[in-house]
Design a protein around this motif. Sequence first.
Motif, PDB file in Angstrom:
ATOM      1  N   UNK A 457      -4.187 -59.849  64.341  1.00 37.91           N
ATOM      2  CA  UNK A 457      -5.163 -60.923  64.113  1.00 37.91           C
ATOM      3  C   UNK A 457      -4.617 -61.920  63.090  1.00 37.91           C
ATOM      4  N   UNK A 458      -4.815 -63.213  63.338  1.00 35.07           N
ATOM      5  CA  UNK A 458      -4.225 -64.242  62.461  1.00 35.07           C
ATOM      6  C   UNK A 458      -4.570 -64.055  60.980  1.00 35.07           C
ATOM      7  N   UNK A 459      -5.832 -63.751  60.689  1.00 40.26           N
ATOM      8  CA  UNK A 459      -6.229 -63.662  59.276  1.00 40.26           C
ATOM      9  C   UNK A 459      -5.517 -62.503  58.577  1.00 40.26           C
ATOM     10  N   UNK A 460      -5.403 -61.368  59.284  1.00 40.21           N
ATOM     11  CA  UNK A 460      -4.738 -60.203  58.698  1.00 40.21           C
ATOM     12  C   UNK A 460      -3.241 -60.466  58.543  1.00 40.21           C
ATOM     13  N   UNK A 461      -2.634 -61.094  59.552  1.00 37.67           N
ATOM     14  CA  UNK A 461      -1.202 -61.418  59.466  1.00 37.67           C
ATOM     15  C   UNK A 461      -0.943 -62.375  58.300  1.00 37.67           C
ATOM     16  N   UNK A 462      -1.818 -63.393  58.174  1.00 34.55           N
ATOM     17  CA  UNK A 462      -1.659 -64.377  57.094  1.00 34.55           C
ATOM     18  C   UNK A 462      -1.804 -63.699  55.730  1.00 34.55           C
ATOM     19  N   UNK A 463      -2.765 -62.755  55.609  1.00 32.51           N
ATOM     20  CA  UNK A 463      -2.981 -62.045  54.346  1.00 32.51           C
ATOM     21  C   UNK A 463      -1.759 -61.210  53.984  1.00 32.51           C
ATOM     22  N   UNK A 464      -1.186 -60.528  54.989  1.00 36.18           N
ATOM     23  CA  UNK A 464      -0.015 -59.685  54.742  1.00 36.18           C
ATOM     24  C   UNK A 464       1.183 -60.539  54.338  1.00 36.18           C
ATOM     25  N   UNK A 465       1.351 -61.679  55.007  1.00 39.46           N
ATOM     26  CA  UNK A 465       2.460 -62.583  54.661  1.00 39.46           C
ATOM     27  C   UNK A 465       2.297 -63.085  53.226  1.00 39.46           C
ATOM     28  N   UNK A 466       1.058 -63.401  52.867  1.00 39.54           N
ATOM     29  CA  UNK A 466       0.810 -63.869  51.489  1.00 39.54           C
ATOM     30  C   UNK A 466       1.220 -62.792  50.483  1.00 39.54           C
ATOM     31  N   UNK A 467       0.832 -61.548  50.788  1.00 37.21           N
ATOM     32  CA  UNK A 467       1.152 -60.435  49.872  1.00 37.21           C
ATOM     33  C   UNK A 467       2.672 -60.287  49.749  1.00 37.21           C
ATOM     34  N   UNK A 468       3.377 -60.339  50.893  1.00 37.70           N
ATOM     35  CA  UNK A 468       4.844 -60.182  50.865  1.00 37.70           C
ATOM     36  C   UNK A 468       5.482 -61.322  50.074  1.00 37.70           C
ATOM     37  N   UNK A 469       5.017 -62.559  50.297  1.00 35.80           N
ATOM     38  CA  UNK A 469       5.581 -63.706  49.581  1.00 35.80           C
ATOM     39  C   UNK A 469       5.265 -63.668  48.102  1.00 35.80           C
ATOM     40  N   UNK A 470       4.045 -63.276  47.757  1.00 38.46           N
ATOM     41  CA  UNK A 470       3.605 -63.278  46.357  1.00 38.46           C
ATOM     42  C   UNK A 470       4.325 -62.199  45.550  1.00 38.46           C
ATOM     43  N   UNK A 471       4.587 -61.046  46.201  1.00 34.72           N
ATOM     44  CA  UNK A 471       5.201 -59.921  45.480  1.00 34.72           C
ATOM     45  C   UNK A 471       6.591 -59.621  46.040  1.00 34.72           C
ATOM     46  N   UNK A 472       7.297 -60.687  46.437  1.00 34.54           N
ATOM     47  CA  UNK A 472       8.614 -60.529  47.082  1.00 34.54           C
ATOM     48  C   UNK A 472       9.592 -59.787  46.186  1.00 34.54           C
TER      49      UNK A 472
END
Length: 997
Positions: A457-472
């Motif tokens: 789902x787009x919202x879940x994918x976007x949330x996961x990407x944000x987490x990966x980018x924020x805590x890269x």
Amino acid sequence: MEWASQLCENRGLGSKMTDSKYFTTTKKGEIFELKAELNSDKKEKKKEAVKKVIASMTVGKDVSALFPDVVNCMQTDNLELKKLVYLYLMNYAKSQPDMAIMAVNTFVKDCEDPNPLIRALAVRTMGCIRVDKITEYLCEPLRKCLKDEDPYVRKTAAVCVAKLHDINAQLVEDQGFLDTLKDLISDSNPMVVANAVAALSEIAESHPNSNLLDLNPQTINKLLTALNECTEWGQIFILDCLANYTPRDDRESQSICERVTPRLSHANSAVVLSAVKVLMKFMEMLPKDLDYYGTLLKKLAPPLVTLLSAEPELQYVALRNINLIVQKRPEILKHEMKVFFVKYNDPIYVKLEKLDIMIRLASQANIAQVLAELKEYATEVDVDFVRKAVRAIGRCAIKVEQSAERCVSTLLDLIQTKVNYVVQEAIVVIKDIFRKYPNKYESVIATLCENLDSLDEPEARAAMIWIVGEYAERIDNADELLESFLEGFHDESTQVQLQLLTAIVKLFLKKPTETQELVQQVLSLATQDSDNPDLRDRGYIYWRLLSTDPVAAKEVVLAEKPLISEETDLIEPTLLEELICHIGTLASVYHKPPSAFVEGSRGVQHKRLPARAGSGESTESPDVGQSVSGVSDAPPAVIPSQGDLLGDLLNLDLAPPTTTVPPVPSSMQMGAMDLLGGGLDSLSGSHYRTEVPSPQPADFSERELGGDLGGSPAMGVGVGVGVGVGVGLGPAPVGMPAGLGAAPAVGGGLGDLFDLGGGVGMTSGSYSPPRVVWLQAMKAKGLEISGTFARRGGVIQMDVSLTNKAMSVMSDFAVQFNKNSFGMAPAGPLQVLTPLGPNQTVEVSLPLSSTGPVMKMEPLNNLQVAVKNNIDVFYFSCQYPISLLFVEDGKMDRQVFLATWKDIPSDNEAQFQIKDCHLSSDAASNKLQGSNIFTVAKRTVEAQDMLYQSIKLTNGIWVLAELRIQTGNPNYTLSVKCRAPEVSQYVSQCYELILKN
């Protein structure tokens, strides 16, 4: 007629048969048979005939031919027969106004009948006959009935005045009926008082500025006295009227509250809600330290709880109202959490509403109870409900800090269930928890990454990407994870694409040496391969930031984020105040002000809660932002929901914008300018100044942003810095990825996207559609809006005529557009410099940009517009020719045309016929070029001219066309090829309009 025939045969069956016999026949009959029966001397026969007529009328048959015969039956003492005739009369009077005058004498006579039921029936029917011709004849009978000795007649006459006012307001005022209505408020009978209040309230709604209901302490006292003896609907009318009164001081406010409080125990839920509305409003004026204030809070809870034991539909209405009350005064129901726990047999709409209220009431005292419930709900079978329950756990964590750890633990348990939709919702809410409590719960990231493959789902994918980018920096394989998303970049939703772009730029700034290729890839995908303007704009901003000043890029992209609000879905305080004033109405169910869904003049008066007496407080309640737990006293920031823009337009203040975007010159000398240097800033006006705080003022000088493009020194800044500066994020400077800083070749993809292709001269004579009326005066309180569209000098213009057909002066004009297919938006305010007097017209030319928010419309060229003035906000939609979007640098090179034509799939080709056109190929080519349809090449084969033409839209979409013109044949063949095939039919319409005008 078939009803009549069968009934005529059955009329001898005796009177024991029920009236259903009139509706159970299929045999055909004739009107003349009914006519004969209506003129019969026998009363019973006449009554039977009228019943047959009414039966035919009820099932939709036209029996208007019997009008004179039915009217003759009015002269009777039989009440039942008279009621039937009056029913017929109400239905057909409008279509037979001349005949209806025949009934006037009977009305006058019936209004003096000794039987009060007949007098009331006559006056009620008079109000329902909406025929102008006979209204003046009814004034005298109505005046007598308003002063009738029988209260039943007086109360019916009071409502009749409101109906008559709707037909002919001037007549009612001239005859002095409004004064008589005001006198009826002092009537000895409570039902007469209630109906007089109801009538005056209805009239006042259609005339908001009239002071019809002149409420003063004496009048209020009379209304409160009548309140105890009215029927339930009478009580509602009086309570609604009381809610419009503003007491002089807190003592009067307390006195009214004390007399209204007994209504809370009424059996009718509408009476209860109306009483709650009055009390909620008058509580504003009571000092909080008053004993009575605390008592009143305690008295409000039980009736609201009792409403939840009704049937589901009533429960839902009650819950929607309670939702508002809890936002305004959570302390009323803070001890009643259990009644909002969901029952297994509740309908989904009740479950979701209860869940929402549970979160609003959650506090440190009850959070354990709430979390246990929510965890139970997350294992239900109803998917929508489970999603909302999981989201609610996250909201609890954000609202009650002490519960955050327990909430995160609960969410991790739910993730372990591996139920797909539960996992996805949990990831979305954990992202919000990270935003609220940074550096606290990051240990769970590993668990989240394990579930990466299951996210669809787009919202879940976007949330996961944000987490990966924020805590890269904490995730060893962050680049691999983000690269896995990048593989299907163009198949992702816009939300995911935007988040992925930002996350990779963050990753690059944190780990520059390892991710150069990745960041170059995503910037290229976002800027050169994407049609989405939001994505392109963000890509260009990042590109420009990285190429000119990496330090500034780091400060902007990796800036510390503000903590998110406790409640992200609170209703905006001024709207909440208005909705509290509308408790018990549709507005409180929709959570929208009446002006948002009521057409015309009624119900658009904005209401506000009174200021607290004897204090310097604003009208805003001090409790709006206070959390129940008392953890935070500061009101939370309200984050508006991302609904569709038209819904938002209904609530927005359409004040004119304070700044304007200067139009872009279309014939610019490109030279060796770096498109990502001066070009982007010059295009964007002053929009990016606040977004990109560069430590080097020279790069973002006022002159550059203001846009003197002709040889300004600012033009070269981007080139020098972009090529020469390295991205110095660590001790060892890292070279920029190839292409990030270099200027692309002139006329390449980026140049086209910016509409800056080399020096195309401006063409004149572009097609402009004829003016049409977009909004009629009768639908906009006297404001008529007409207009057309044109493209002049490379700028889209909306030429508007505003005509004031009302009696009052209009001013404070502003305009706003809904999201639309091509991002059309006003590039400046609606310049109506002087007030618009009655019968005056003003012509305004509104410049438009095509860089606004985008949302696909149906049809594609539909534009929804909101215009505001000092009277109201008005809405209309219009359609613009897509030729407005054809830009001046749309001429394609021949070789590029040929390659592009072959490259576009044949499935995308559409063919159209343009009939009755008598232009030569050269004349057609010249005419089309005036509207930026450029002929790239021309070929003649067997007396048939073939024009190969190119068009470029403002959003960068290219359209290729082949126009075949056969000598002597007035019918042309048009073939259109485009990567966005839905545009083709609109392009063909433009061809037809341009060639034939």
